[in-house]
Design a protein around this motif. Structure first.
Motif, PDB file in Angstrom:
ATOM      1  N   THR A 255       5.326 -36.070  -5.255  1.00  0.00           N
ATOM      2  CA  THR A 255       6.449 -35.463  -6.110  1.00  0.00           C
ATOM      3  C   THR A 255       5.714 -34.312  -6.643  1.00  0.00           C
ATOM      4  O   THR A 255       6.126 -33.135  -6.674  1.00  0.00           O
TER       5      THR A 255
ATOM      6  N   ILE B 190      18.001 -36.167  -7.828  1.00  0.00           N
ATOM      7  CA  ILE B 190      17.599 -34.935  -6.916  1.00  0.00           C
ATOM      8  C   ILE B 190      18.485 -34.372  -6.231  1.00  0.00           C
ATOM      9  O   ILE B 190      18.768 -32.907  -6.398  1.00  0.00           O
TER      10      ILE B 190
ATOM     11  N   THR C 262       5.046 -31.536  -4.355  1.00  0.00           N
ATOM     12  CA  THR C 262       6.281 -30.572  -4.069  1.00  0.00           C
ATOM     13  C   THR C 262       6.529 -29.793  -5.170  1.00  0.00           C
ATOM     14  O   THR C 262       6.962 -28.583  -4.987  1.00  0.00           O
ATOM     15  N   PHE C 263       6.294 -30.216  -6.509  1.00  0.00           N
ATOM     16  CA  PHE C 263       6.784 -29.332  -7.492  1.00  0.00           C
ATOM     17  C   PHE C 263       5.863 -28.124  -7.564  1.00  0.00           C
ATOM     18  O   PHE C 263       6.050 -26.923  -8.005  1.00  0.00           O
TER      19      PHE C 263
ATOM     20  N   GLN D 145      14.177 -30.549  -2.789  1.00  0.00           N
ATOM     21  CA  GLN D 145      14.888 -31.876  -2.770  1.00  0.00           C
ATOM     22  C   GLN D 145      14.021 -32.705  -1.488  1.00  0.00           C
ATOM     23  O   GLN D 145      14.024 -33.860  -1.683  1.00  0.00           O
TER      24      GLN D 145
ATOM     25  N   SER E 278      17.293 -42.030  -8.615  1.00  0.00           N
ATOM     26  CA  SER E 278      16.438 -40.842  -8.382  1.00  0.00           C
ATOM     27  C   SER E 278      17.035 -39.979  -7.165  1.00  0.00           C
ATOM     28  O   SER E 278      17.053 -38.648  -7.514  1.00  0.00           O
TER      29      SER E 278
ATOM     30  N   LEU F 252      10.926 -34.139  -2.730  1.00  0.00           N
ATOM     31  CA  LEU F 252      11.230 -35.111  -3.829  1.00  0.00           C
ATOM     32  C   LEU F 252      11.937 -36.412  -3.171  1.00  0.00           C
ATOM     33  O   LEU F 252      11.617 -37.480  -3.669  1.00  0.00           O
TER      34      LEU F 252
END
Lengths: 171, 355, 111, 118
Positions: C54, A115, C57-58, C14, A111, C17
Motif C-alpha cells: 500500500t 478503495i 503504491t501511494f 486502486q 477495504s 491498493l
C-alpha cells in the motif's frame, strides 16, 4: 536497451501479484509449518518484483535482502529449533476458524469497498515518472527522516538485546 | 581501451545480436520479438557460463593434482578434457534416490534454490562497457540479495532429507553462510562508497584511473576481506565445513544422488566463478585494461582470481567449526566495519582538502 | 457517484491498493485461525507486506512525488525484522519450557 | 527503469528451466528401482535411532538473530554510501551514531557469549 510496452509491464504486475496472493494463501493453508515458510519465500520474492514494477527498485532489492535473505532464514531456524511443531494438530476449533475467516473477509470487503468507491484525486490517476530511487531515498533518510533513522538503530539495538536475553540458554 | 558495443572486437556477441534482431525483431510483432531475442540472449549467456563452469571443474582438478604431485583427470579425451562431460553423463544416468521419509517437493526444490541465483547473477555482471544483459542501478545490492537465497536452499535440503546428518549439516552450513554474509555486505560498501553508485558498470568505470584494490590503506584490506568472505560464502576449502566428510558425512546433500547432486555441484562451481567475477568487478577494475579488448581483460582477471581460489584450496587445511565462527563474528565483522569507517573518513578528508 | 475501477491495463492506484488489502486480509485470516505460533508470525509478515504494498503504491501515485512512502516501507521492514527476531525468541523460549509451539499453551496469564 | 529489470525476470525463468531440464532428462533415462533399504535415510549404515527432528541448541538462533539485525543495518548503509559525496559531514556523524548504537548491542552479544561456539 529494450523497451517493453506498457501492456507487458501491466501483465507482469498481475502475474506477480497473483503469485504473491497464491503464496500468501499457501502460507495460511499449508499443513506443515516448513511449507508455510517456503510459500512465504514465494510471496516475498514476487512482491519484490511488484515493488520494482511500482517504481521502487531500491525497495525491491531491499525486500530480497532483508525479507527473503534474512527474515526467512531466521524463521527457518526458528522452525528447526522447535522440532515438535511438525506433529502439532493444526486445525483449531471450528468456531475459531470461522470467526477468523469472517473477520478477514470483513476487513477485505470493507477495504475493497473503500478503495473502489473512494473519489481519488485526479492527480493520483497517473504515476510519477519512473526513475532510480536510491538517491532520493538517501536524501530523505539523512535529512527529513534523520530522527526516525536513528530511532531505527535504537529499535534494532533493543530487539537484539531483548531477543538474546530471551533466547539464550542459561548454563 | 575505448570500446563501443558495435565493434566486433569489443563485443563477441555482435553477430549474434544482429542475427537475432534480423530474424525475430524485424518479423514479429513488437513485444514478442523483443522477448524472444531477450530469451535467446539470456539462454546463451547461461549456457556459456555452464560450459565455462564445467571446464573449470576440470581445470581445478588438474591444478590441485599438480599442486599435490599427482596427475588429476587425464584419461577421458586429450589431457582429460572430457572428464567433466563424462561425469555429467554419468550423473545423468544415475538413479535419483528420494528417501522414503523425505519431503519430496522441497527435496527437489532445494538444488534449484541453490543453482538459480548463481546463474542469474551473470545477467548483470558486465563483461565490457555496456556488455551485460542488463545494468541495474542497484546491481550490488541485487547481487547480495541473490547471494542470500542459497541459504534457504541449503536449509530446505537439510530439512527435507529427514536425516540427522543432513539436518545438522544444513544448519551448520546456513550458520556459516549468514556469519560471513555480514562482513561481505559491509565490505562491499567500500567500492560503493568510492564509486558513488551501486551499478556494476558504474563501479568498473570509476576504477578507470585507480583500481579500488590500490585505494590505500583500505583497499587491500577490503579486497582480502571480500575474498575470504566470498570463499566462505561458496563453501570452498578452507571453509568447506558444510561438507566436512570426516564429521557429518556429506552435510546437507548427504541424501542427494544423481542429477540433483550434480546441480548442487554445478552451483558450487558457478558460485565460485561468480565470486571471482565479482572480486574482479569490485576491486580489480573489471574489464578495464590496455590494448586487449575489455571482455578478454575481464576473463583474464576472473580466471586469475579463480586460480587463487584453487591455490588456496590446494594449500590450506580446513578450519575447525569454532575457529570458523570466531573468525567471522569476532574478526571479520569488526574489521569490515573499521574498514568502512576509515574509507568514509578518508574520503571526507580528501574531499575537504580538494575543496 | 462511485468512481469506476479502471480496466486492468494500465496499472492504477486502486489495483496496487487492492493487492495490499488482499494480502492484509489473508494475513489476518492466518493469524486468527492458526495455532502454531511460527505460522502466526509468518501471517503477520504477510500482513506487514500488505501494508508495504500500500505504501509503495501511494508513493507511486501520490501527487507530491515524494518518496516518503518508500522510506516508510524500509522502516516497516526494520520493524518487521525486529518483530520476527523477538517473536521467534519468545517462541523458542516457550518451546524450551513447554515443548510446544501452540499458542494455546501460553495462556497462563488468563488465570 | 523497469525495463532494465525485465531481463532479470527472464534470467530467473531461463535459469529455472536450466535446472529443471537435466532433472527431466535424468528422469527419462535414469533407472528407477526404489526399494526400502535404498530409500532409507543414510546414517552411516546404522539404523536411525529416535526422531530425526532432534532438539538443536538455541545457539544457531542467536547467530541468525544477530545476522538479521546487521543485515538490516547494512541495508541502511547502501543509500548512504551512494550519495556520500553529496552529503555533508553531518551524514557521516549520523552514520557513526547509527552504527555506534548497534555496536553497543554487538558488545553485549560478545560479552554474553552469543558469538562463541560452545
Amino acid at each position: 536497451m529494450i523497451a517493453p510496452t506498457e501492456a507487458l509491464v501491466a501483465g507482469s504486475f498481475y502475474t506477480f501479484a497473483a503469485i504473491a496472493l497464491a503464496g500468501a494463501i499457501g502460507v495460511v493453508l499449508a499443513r506443515k509449518v516448513f511449507h508455510s515458510a517456503l510459500f512465504l519465500v514465494l510471496t516475498l520474492a514476487s512482491l519484490a518484483a511488484t515493488f520494482v514494477i511500482l517504481g521502487a527498485d531500491f525497495l525491491g532489492a531491499v525486500q530480497i535482502v532483508i525479507y527473503v535473505g534474512a527474515i526467512t532464514v531466521l524463521i527457518l531456524f526458528g522452525i528447526m529449533l522447535t522440532p515438535r511443531n511438525v506433529e502439532l494438530p493444526e486445525s483449531s476449533g471450528v468456531g475459531r476458524s470461522t470467526a477468523g475467516v469472517f473477520v478477514a473477509a470483513a476487513v477485505f470487503i470493507v477495504s475493497t469497498t473503500v478503495i473502489v468507491t473512494s473519489q481519488w484525486p485526479r492527480s493520483m490517476s497517473t504515476p510519477i515518472p519512473d526513475r532510480p530511487t536510491t538517491e532520493a531515498i538517501g536524501q530523505g533518510l539523512f535529512t527529513t527522516y534523520a530522527l526516525p533513522f536513528e530511532m531505527a538503530s535504537i529499535l534494532l539495538l533493543i530487539a537484539m538485546i531483548g531477543a538474546i536475553v530471551i533466547a539464550r540458554e542459561e548454563q | 581501451m575505448n570500446c563501443p558495443t558495435d565493434n566486433f572486437i569489443c563485443n563477441p556477441f555482435l553477430y549474434f545480436h544482429l542475427a537475432a534482431n534480423a530474424i525475430f525483431r524485424d518479423h514479429l510483432p513488437e513485444p514478442l520479438g523483443t522477448i524472444i531475442v531477450l530469451a535467446l540472449t539470456v539462454a546463451m549467456v547461461t549456457t556459456l557460463i555452464a560450459l565455462i563452469v564445467m571446464s573449470q571443474v576440470w581445470a581445478e582438478r588438474r591444478i590441485v593434482g599438480f599442486m599435490q604431485g599427482r596427475l588429476g583427470p587425464n584419461r577421458v579425451g586429450p589431457a582429460g578434457l572430457l572428464q567433466s562431460v563424462a561425469d555429467a553423463v554419468k550423473l545423468l544416468l544415475k538413479e535419483i534416490i528420494i528417501p522414503t521419509q523425505a519431503d519430496k517437493i522441497p527435496f527437489m526444490l532445494a538444488p534449484l534454490l541453490v543453482l538459480v541465483p548463481s546463474l542469474v547473477v551473470w545477467s548483470i555482471i558486465p563483461w565490457g562497457p555496456g556488455l551485460s544483459v542488463t545494468d541495474l542501478n542497484i546491481g550490488v545490492l541485487f547481487v547480495l540479495g541473490l547471494g542470500g537465497i542459497p541459504t534457504i536452499g541449503i536449509l530446505t535440503a537439510g530439512w527435507a532429507s529427514s536425516n540427522k546428518y543432513a539436518l545438522l549439516g544444513g544448519m551448520r552450513a546456513a550458520a556459516q553462510l549468514i556469519a560471513y554474509e555480514i562482513p561481505l555486505v559491509i565490505v562491499v560498501l567500500v567500492p560503493v562508497l568510492l564509486a558513488g553508485t551501486m551499478s556494476l558498470g558504474g563501479i568498473v568505470e570509476a576504477q578507470s584511473n585507480l583500481w579500488f584494490l590500490f585505494f590505500l590503506p583500505v583497499g587491500p584490506v577490503a579486497f582480502l576481506l571480500f575474498l575470504v568472505a566470498g570463499i566462505a560464502e561458496v563453501n570452498r576449502s578452507p571453509f568447506d565445513l558444510p561438507e566436512a566428510e570426516s564429521e557429518i558425512v556429506a552435510g546437507f546433500h548427504t541424501e542427494y544422488s544423481g542429477m540433483p547432486f550434480a546441480l548442487f555441484f554445478l552451483a558450487e562451481y558457478a558460485n565460485s566463478f561468480a565470486v571471482s567475477a565479482m572480486t574482479t568487478t569490485l576491486f580489480l577494475g573489471g574489464w578495464g585494461g590496455p590494448i586487449l579488448p575489455p571482455f578478454i581483460w575481464f576473463f583474464l582477471k576472473t580466471y586469475a582470481v579463480f586460480f587463487v581460489l584453487v591455490w588456496i584450496r590446494g594449500t590450506l587445511p580446513r578450519l575447525r567449526y569454532d575457529q570458523l565462527m570466531r573468525t567471522a563474528w569476532k574478526v571479520a565483522l569488526p574489521l569490515a566495519l573499521v574498514t568502512l569507517g576509515v574509507a568514509a573518513i578518508e574520503l571526507s578528508l580528501i574531499r575537504s582538502l580538494l575543496g | 457517484m462511485p468512481q469506476e475501477l479502471p480496466p486492468l491495463y494500465p496499472i492504477s492506484l486502486q489495483h496496487g491498493l487492492l493487492l495490499g488489502a488482499a494480502l492484509f486480509s489473508i494475513g489476518i485470516a492466518g493469524a486468527l485461525t492458526r495455532r502454531n505460533a511460527i505460522t502466526i508470525l509468518m501471517s503477520i509478515e504477510v500482513m506487514l507486506n500488505g501494508t508495504i504494498v500500500t505504501f509503495v503504491t501511494f508513493a507511486r501515485y501520490a501527487p507530491t512525488a515524494d518518496l516518503a512512502g518508500q522510506i516508510f516501507s524500509i522502516f516497516i521492514m526494520t520493524v518487521a525484522a525486529a518483530e520476527a527476531a523477538v517473536g521467534l525468541a519468545i517462541v523458542i523460549a516457550v518451546y524450551r519450557l513447554r515443548h510446544t509451539v501452540s499458542v494455546d499453551a501460553v495462556d497462563t496469564l488468563q488465570g | 527503469m523497469v525495463a532494465s529489470f525485465g531481463p532479470i525476470a527472464m534470467a530467473v525463468v531461463i535459469a529455472t528451466i536450466f535446472g529443471l531440464l537435466p532433472l527431466g532428462i535424468s528422469r527419462l533415462v535414469a533407472p528407477r528401482k526404489p526399494d526400502s533399504v535404498k530409500n532409507a535415510p543414510y546414517e552411516c549404515g546404522v539404523e536411525t535411532i529416535g526422531p530425526t527432528m532432534i532438539q538443536f541448541k538455541n545457539h544457531f538462533y542467536l547467530y541468525a538473530l544477530i545476522f538479521v539485525i546487521f543485515d538490516v543495518e547494512a541495508v541502511f548503509l547502501f543509500p548512504w554510501a551512494v550519495i556520500f559525496s553529496q552529503l555533508g559531514t553531518l551524514a557521516l556523524v549520523e552514520m557513526f551514531v547509527f552504527v555506534g548504537l548497534l555496536l553497543v548491542g554487538y558488545a553485549y552479544a560478545w560479552r554474553k557469549g552469543a558469538l562463541d561456539w560452545v
